[in-house]
Scaffold this motif. Structure first.
Motif, PDB file in Angstrom:
ATOM      1  N   PHE A  57      -1.776   4.250  -5.220  1.00 37.47           N
ATOM      2  CA  PHE A  57      -3.156   3.911  -5.561  1.00 37.47           C
ATOM      3  C   PHE A  57      -3.990   5.171  -5.786  1.00 37.47           C
ATOM      4  O   PHE A  57      -4.790   5.248  -6.725  1.00 37.47           O
ATOM      5  N   LYS A  58      -3.815   6.150  -4.932  1.00 34.74           N
ATOM      6  CA  LYS A  58      -4.557   7.398  -5.110  1.00 34.74           C
ATOM      7  C   LYS A  58      -4.108   8.108  -6.380  1.00 34.74           C
ATOM      8  O   LYS A  58      -4.924   8.679  -7.123  1.00 34.74           O
ATOM      9  N   GLN A  59      -2.816   8.066  -6.662  1.00 36.81           N
ATOM     10  CA  GLN A  59      -2.302   8.695  -7.875  1.00 36.81           C
ATOM     11  C   GLN A  59      -2.862   8.029  -9.125  1.00 36.81           C
ATOM     12  O   GLN A  59      -3.243   8.702 -10.091  1.00 36.81           O
ATOM     13  N   TYR A 112       0.836  -1.202   0.000  1.00 44.80           N
ATOM     14  CA  TYR A 112       0.000   0.000   0.000  1.00 44.80           C
ATOM     15  C   TYR A 112       0.869   1.250   0.000  1.00 44.80           C
ATOM     16  O   TYR A 112       1.945   1.283   0.602  1.00 44.80           O
ATOM     17  N   GLN A 150      -9.102  -0.102   1.337  1.00 44.75           N
ATOM     18  CA  GLN A 150      -8.681   1.287   1.237  1.00 44.75           C
ATOM     19  C   GLN A 150      -8.075   1.590  -0.128  1.00 44.75           C
ATOM     20  O   GLN A 150      -8.286   2.672  -0.683  1.00 44.75           O
ATOM     21  N   ALA A 151      -7.337   0.628  -0.677  1.00 45.95           N
ATOM     22  CA  ALA A 151      -6.770   0.822  -2.016  1.00 45.95           C
ATOM     23  C   ALA A 151      -7.883   1.022  -3.046  1.00 45.95           C
ATOM     24  O   ALA A 151      -7.745   1.828  -3.972  1.00 45.95           O
ATOM     25  N   PRO A 198       0.859   5.782  -1.618  1.00 51.09           N
ATOM     26  CA  PRO A 198       0.183   6.859  -2.350  1.00 51.09           C
ATOM     27  C   PRO A 198      -0.080   6.521  -3.811  1.00 51.09           C
ATOM     28  O   PRO A 198      -0.901   7.176  -4.459  1.00 51.09           O
ATOM     29  N   ASP A 220      -9.084   4.542  -2.797  1.00 45.90           N
ATOM     30  CA  ASP A 220      -8.084   5.422  -3.406  1.00 45.90           C
ATOM     31  C   ASP A 220      -8.160   5.385  -4.932  1.00 45.90           C
ATOM     32  O   ASP A 220      -7.981   6.405  -5.604  1.00 45.90           O
ATOM     33  N   LEU A 221      -8.422   4.205  -5.465  1.00 51.95           N
ATOM     34  CA  LEU A 221      -8.484   4.033  -6.920  1.00 51.95           C
ATOM     35  C   LEU A 221      -9.763   4.591  -7.531  1.00 51.95           C
ATOM     36  O   LEU A 221      -9.876   4.683  -8.755  1.00 51.95           O
ATOM     37  N   GLN A 222     -10.748   4.917  -6.684  1.00 54.09           N
ATOM     38  CA  GLN A 222     -12.083   5.296  -7.148  1.00 54.09           C
ATOM     39  C   GLN A 222     -12.730   4.121  -7.898  1.00 54.09           C
ATOM     40  O   GLN A 222     -13.288   4.278  -8.975  1.00 54.09           O
ATOM     41  N   GLY A 229      -5.698   6.340  -9.289  1.00 52.12           N
ATOM     42  CA  GLY A 229      -7.117   6.677  -9.337  1.00 52.12           C
ATOM     43  C   GLY A 229      -7.366   8.056  -9.905  1.00 52.12           C
ATOM     44  O   GLY A 229      -8.287   8.257 -10.708  1.00 52.12           O
ATOM     45  N   GLN A 230      -6.550   9.005  -9.515  1.00 51.94           N
ATOM     46  CA  GLN A 230      -6.720  10.370 -10.005  1.00 51.94           C
ATOM     47  C   GLN A 230      -6.399  10.487 -11.487  1.00 51.94           C
ATOM     48  O   GLN A 230      -7.057  11.239 -12.224  1.00 51.94           O
TER      49      GLN A 230
END
Length: 362
Positions: A259-261, A255, A295-296, A257, A299-301, A263-264
C-alpha cells in the motif's frame, strides 16, 4: 449391481441439475495452451501458479473449515438494508460519481466513460444458487439497470467478484474488459470476444479510447474457483485515472508494504475504495483486518475512504455491521475521512460526504 446403477443414476441426475443451473459453466476455465505458456514466462508465476510479493504459509490453512465454526446472531441484519433507487443512465459526472451496490460491486461514472467493477447481481455467491444469499435490501439492482459499460474491471476470479450469471447478462453491453493475467480465459469460456479483453500484470497500464487510464497494481491475496486449482490466475488492485482525478480500488488484499509502495508511485488519491469486512483469523494475511483499512488509506496517501467488501454477504464470522463501526473511529484517529453511502446512493467527488448512520441495527 442394482446398488451401483442407482448411484450412477443419482450422479447423472445431479450432474444434469448442475449443468441446468449453470453450476458447471460458472466454475470457469483456467488458462491453457498458448495462454498458459505466456503466463509461465512471467516473473510472478512460478512452479505452476502466481505468487504474492511476499508469500506466507499461514494464509489458507484454516479457511476451508470456516463454515464449521459457530456464528454470532448478528451475522446478518435483522431487516432489509436501506437503499436508494437511482437512474444509472442519467447520472451526471462533473467529477467521478460512484454508486455502490453492496459488497465490492461499483459503478463509476466519469467524463471519460462508465466503469463497472466486480459486479454481482445474482443475489448469491458461488456456483450453487441460493447457498450464500444476499442480505435483504441489497437485491434491488440488476444487470438490466446498468448503463452501457465502457470498461468492466475484475479484480480476481473468486465467486464474490467474478460472477458468471451477471456477466452472461452484461456481456453484450460491455465495450472492453480489463482483468488480471489469466482471468480472460474465464471470460472467453463464457462467450466474451477475446478482442475485447485486456489482461494486465502488476504495474501494467492501459489507456482506453475515452481517455481512462487503468493500472493493475499488486494485491496480497489468492485465486481459485475450486480447491483443486489455486492461484492459476492473477489477483490485482487498480489505479484509475480520469482526467485530474485518481482513484484506487483495492479488490481483496491483506495488509503489507504494497500500500505504501502504491501510494508513493501513484498517489495521492482523491478516493480509495478499500476492502472493509469478511476478515477472519482463518485468513489472517489475505484480507484487511480490523484497523488495517484506515492504515492502508494513510499509506496510499488517500484523502477519502469508501469501504467496500461488506454489507451484502456473509463470508466470515463477524457481525454484519462491525466493519463500518470499527472503521470510523480508526479512521478518525488517523485523520482520514470516510464516505458511507447507502446502496444505490450516488456520491460525486467533492460533494458533502455521506455520513448518516443507516447501519445501526441488528
Amino acid at each position: 449391481m442394482k446398488y451401483w446403477c442407482l448411484r450412477i443414476g443419482m450422479a447423472a441426475l445431479l450432474l444434469t441439475a448442475a449443468v441446468g443451473c449453470g453450476m458447471v459453466k460458472s466454475m470457469g476455465k483456467n488458462p491453457d495452451g498458448e495462454e498458459l505458456g505466456r503466463l509461465e514466462a512471467l516473473s510472478n508465476y512460478k512452479n505452476g501458479s502466481f505468487e504474492n510479493l511476499a508469500e506466507r504459509s499461514d494464509s489458507t490453512v484454516k479457511s476451508k473449515w470456516l463454515f464449521l465454526h459457530s456464528r454470532p446472531k448478528t451475522i446478518r441484519p435483522s431487516h432489509a438494508l436501506p437503499w436508494v433507487k437511482t437512474n444509472l443512465n442519467t447520472l451526471a459526472a462533473p467529477a467521478p460519481t460512484i454508486v455502490w451496490f453492496g459488497h465490492s460491486s461499483l459503478l463509476i461514472k466519469t467524463g471519460q466513460g462508465n466503469i463497472l467493477i466486480d459486479p454481482i447481481f445474482s443475489n448469491h455467491v458461488g456456483p450453487v444458487p441460493g447457498l450464500i444469499k444476499a442480505f435483504q435490501g441489497t437485491m434491488n439492482y440488476h444487470a438490466e439497470d446498468m448503463p452501457p459499460i465502457d470498461v468492466l474491471i475484475i479484480s480476481h476470479d473468486h465467486y464474490d467478484h467474478l460472477d458468471y450469471r451477471t456477466l452472461k447478462k452484461l456481456r453484450n453491453h460491455i465495450k472492453m474488459a480489463v482483468v488480471p493475467m489469466g482471468v480472460g480465459a474465464d471470460l472467453v469460456y463464457w462467450g466474451f470476444d477475446p478482442k475485447k479483453i485486456i489482461e494486465l500484470n502488476w504495474s501494467q497500464s492501459v489507456t482506453l479510447p475515452g481517455g481512462l487510464r487503468i493500472t493493475a497494481t499488486p494485491a496480497q491475496h489468492r485465486s481459485n474457483r475450486s480447491y483443486a486449482n489455486e492461484n492459476k490466475t492473477l489477483w490485482a488492485s487498480y489505479v484509475i485515472q480520469a482526467n485530474q482525478y485518481r482513484l484506487f480500488y483495492s479488490g481483496d488484499s491483506g495488509y503489507g508494504p504494497l500500500f505504501k509502495q502504491i501510494g508513493q508511485q501513484y498517489g495521492p488519491f482523491d478516493l480509495a475504495l478499500l476492502e472493509c469486512g469478511q476478515y477472519s483469523p482463518n485468513w489472517p494475511w489475505t484480507h484487511l483486518q480490523l484497523g488495517q483499512t484506515a492504515q492502508a488509506a494513510v499509506d496510499l496517501q488517500a484523502c477519502l475512504i469508501q469501504p467496500i467488501h461488506w454489507g451484502k454477504f456473509v463470508e466470515a464470522n463477524h457481525p454484519w455491521n462491525e466493519p463500518i463501526e470499527k472503521l470510523l473511529p480508526a479512521a478518525e484517529k488517523l485523520g482520514v475521512e470516510v464516505n458511507v453511502p447507502r446502496i444505490g446512493e450516488p456520491y460525486t467527488l467533492g460533494d458533502t460526504l455521506r455520513t448518516k448512520v443507516w447501519w445501526d441495527f441488528n
